[in-house]
Design a protein around this motif. Structure first.
Motif, PDB file in Angstrom:
ATOM      1  N   VAL A 102       0.849  -1.182   0.000  1.00 59.53           N
ATOM      2  CA  VAL A 102       0.000   0.000   0.000  1.00 59.53           C
ATOM      3  C   VAL A 102       0.891   1.240   0.000  1.00 59.53           C
ATOM      4  N   GLN A 103       0.390   2.304  -0.571  1.00 60.65           N
ATOM      5  CA  GLN A 103       1.146   3.561  -0.570  1.00 60.65           C
ATOM      6  C   GLN A 103       1.012   4.260   0.779  1.00 60.65           C
ATOM      7  N   ALA A 104       2.005   5.051   1.083  1.00 59.09           N
ATOM      8  CA  ALA A 104       1.965   5.829   2.323  1.00 59.09           C
ATOM      9  C   ALA A 104       0.683   6.667   2.359  1.00 59.09           C
ATOM     10  N   GLY A 105       0.053   6.689   3.535  1.00 61.80           N
ATOM     11  CA  GLY A 105      -1.207   7.396   3.682  1.00 61.80           C
ATOM     12  C   GLY A 105      -2.424   6.527   3.461  1.00 61.80           C
ATOM     13  N   GLY A 106      -2.201   5.340   2.952  1.00 65.48           N
ATOM     14  CA  GLY A 106      -3.301   4.431   2.667  1.00 65.48           C
ATOM     15  C   GLY A 106      -3.701   3.597   3.878  1.00 65.48           C
ATOM     16  N   SER A 107      -4.608   2.668   3.638  1.00 60.25           N
ATOM     17  CA  SER A 107      -5.156   1.830   4.707  1.00 60.25           C
ATOM     18  C   SER A 107      -5.116   0.360   4.321  1.00 60.25           C
ATOM     19  N   LEU A 108      -5.042  -0.470   5.340  1.00 60.81           N
ATOM     20  CA  LEU A 108      -5.172  -1.913   5.181  1.00 60.81           C
ATOM     21  C   LEU A 108      -5.912  -2.442   6.400  1.00 60.81           C
ATOM     22  N   ARG A 109      -6.589  -3.547   6.181  1.00 59.13           N
ATOM     23  CA  ARG A 109      -7.263  -4.213   7.298  1.00 59.13           C
ATOM     24  C   ARG A 109      -6.769  -5.648   7.368  1.00 59.13           C
ATOM     25  N   LEU A 110      -6.154  -5.987   8.474  1.00 61.36           N
ATOM     26  CA  LEU A 110      -5.705  -7.355   8.701  1.00 61.36           C
ATOM     27  C   LEU A 110      -6.764  -8.115   9.488  1.00 61.36           C
ATOM     28  N   SER A 111      -6.895  -9.383   9.171  1.00 60.27           N
ATOM     29  CA  SER A 111      -7.802 -10.246   9.913  1.00 60.27           C
ATOM     30  C   SER A 111      -7.052 -11.462  10.426  1.00 60.27           C
ATOM     31  N   CYS A 112      -7.555 -11.991  11.500  1.00 65.56           N
ATOM     32  CA  CYS A 112      -6.972 -13.196  12.082  1.00 65.56           C
ATOM     33  C   CYS A 112      -8.126 -14.123  12.459  1.00 65.56           C
ATOM     34  N   ALA A 113      -8.116 -15.311  11.895  1.00 67.40           N
ATOM     35  CA  ALA A 113      -9.153 -16.299  12.178  1.00 67.40           C
ATOM     36  C   ALA A 113      -8.588 -17.350  13.119  1.00 67.40           C
ATOM     37  N   ALA A 114      -9.362 -17.671  14.136  1.00 65.65           N
ATOM     38  CA  ALA A 114      -8.905 -18.619  15.156  1.00 65.65           C
ATOM     39  C   ALA A 114      -9.744 -19.882  15.158  1.00 65.65           C
ATOM     40  N   THR A 115      -9.099 -20.998  15.363  1.00 64.98           N
ATOM     41  CA  THR A 115      -9.787 -22.271  15.578  1.00 64.98           C
ATOM     42  C   THR A 115      -9.187 -22.916  16.816  1.00 64.98           C
ATOM     43  N   GLY A 116      -9.970 -23.771  17.439  1.00 68.20           N
ATOM     44  CA  GLY A 116      -9.455 -24.459  18.612  1.00 68.20           C
ATOM     45  C   GLY A 116     -10.225 -24.076  19.858  1.00 68.20           C
ATOM     46  N   ARG A 155     -17.626 -14.991  15.363  1.00 60.30           N
ATOM     47  CA  ARG A 155     -16.950 -15.470  14.156  1.00 60.30           C
ATOM     48  C   ARG A 155     -15.514 -15.929  14.433  1.00 60.30           C
ATOM     49  N   ASN A 156     -15.087 -15.832  15.691  1.00 59.20           N
ATOM     50  CA  ASN A 156     -13.719 -16.211  16.062  1.00 59.20           C
ATOM     51  C   ASN A 156     -12.683 -15.456  15.244  1.00 59.20           C
ATOM     52  N   THR A 157     -12.889 -14.158  15.120  1.00 57.40           N
ATOM     53  CA  THR A 157     -11.957 -13.340  14.350  1.00 57.40           C
ATOM     54  C   THR A 157     -11.562 -12.084  15.123  1.00 57.40           C
ATOM     55  N   VAL A 158     -10.379 -11.618  14.832  1.00 60.75           N
ATOM     56  CA  VAL A 158      -9.905 -10.339  15.342  1.00 60.75           C
ATOM     57  C   VAL A 158      -9.307  -9.581  14.166  1.00 60.75           C
ATOM     58  N   SER A 159      -9.490  -8.270  14.173  1.00 63.70           N
ATOM     59  CA  SER A 159      -9.047  -7.449  13.046  1.00 63.70           C
ATOM     60  C   SER A 159      -8.158  -6.308  13.520  1.00 63.70           C
ATOM     61  N   LEU A 160      -7.332  -5.853  12.615  1.00 62.60           N
ATOM     62  CA  LEU A 160      -6.501  -4.677  12.856  1.00 62.60           C
ATOM     63  C   LEU A 160      -6.702  -3.733  11.685  1.00 62.60           C
ATOM     64  N   GLN A 161      -7.383  -2.635  11.943  1.00 63.01           N
ATOM     65  CA  GLN A 161      -7.592  -1.616  10.923  1.00 63.01           C
ATOM     66  C   GLN A 161      -6.431  -0.639  10.997  1.00 63.01           C
ATOM     67  N   MET A 162      -5.716  -0.496   9.896  1.00 62.08           N
ATOM     68  CA  MET A 162      -4.530   0.358   9.865  1.00 62.08           C
ATOM     69  C   MET A 162      -4.756   1.494   8.884  1.00 62.08           C
TER      70      MET A 162
END
Length: 122
Positions: free
Chosen positions: A12-26, A76-83
């Motif tokens: 991504v270019q500087a100034g932009g955004s990304l959203r990371l997700s993490c899915a968990a099982t167990g 949903r067993n998920t956690v996200s990081l909005q950047m």
């Protein structure tokens, strides 16, 4: 045992955004503290953000406060990081981690994902 799988990294270019997700099982995801860490080449893995099991408490490193937000969906067993407002110095491999206690110390988290690369270009 908990298995964590991150997704959402990329370029991504500087100034932009990304959203990371993490899915968990167990084991019961909803009982765990969830954290995000990152590691740049040649550097120690560092804490980025964390969230309590019930989303009541969140933490963020000073370097990302006001730009990064973490959230979770226990149904949903998920956690996200909005950047947002990404900077070149945010370039790193980002890891999702889980533990039974609240901690920003990587040595106290019990479970780790494989990591996802985030690259921020100038």
């Amino acid at each position: 045992q908990v298995r964590l799988v991150e997704s959402g990294g990329g370029l991504v270019q500087a100034g932009g955004s990304l959203r990371l997700s993490c899915a968990a099982t167990g084991r019961a995801f909803s009982t765990l503290f969830m954290g995000w860490f990152r590691q740049q080449p040649g550097k120690e893995r560092e804490f980025v953000a964390g969230i309590s099991w019930n989303s009541r408490y969140t933490w963020a490193a000073d370097s990302v406060k006001g730009r990064f937000t973490t959230s979770r969906d226990n149904s949903r067993n998920t956690v996200s990081l909005q950047m947002n407002s990404l900077k070149p110095e945010d370039t790193a491999v980002y890891y999702c981690a889980a533990g039974t206690g609240y901690s920003t110390d990587k040595n106290e988290l019990d479970y780790w994902g494989q990591g996802t690369q985030v690259t921020v270009s100038v």
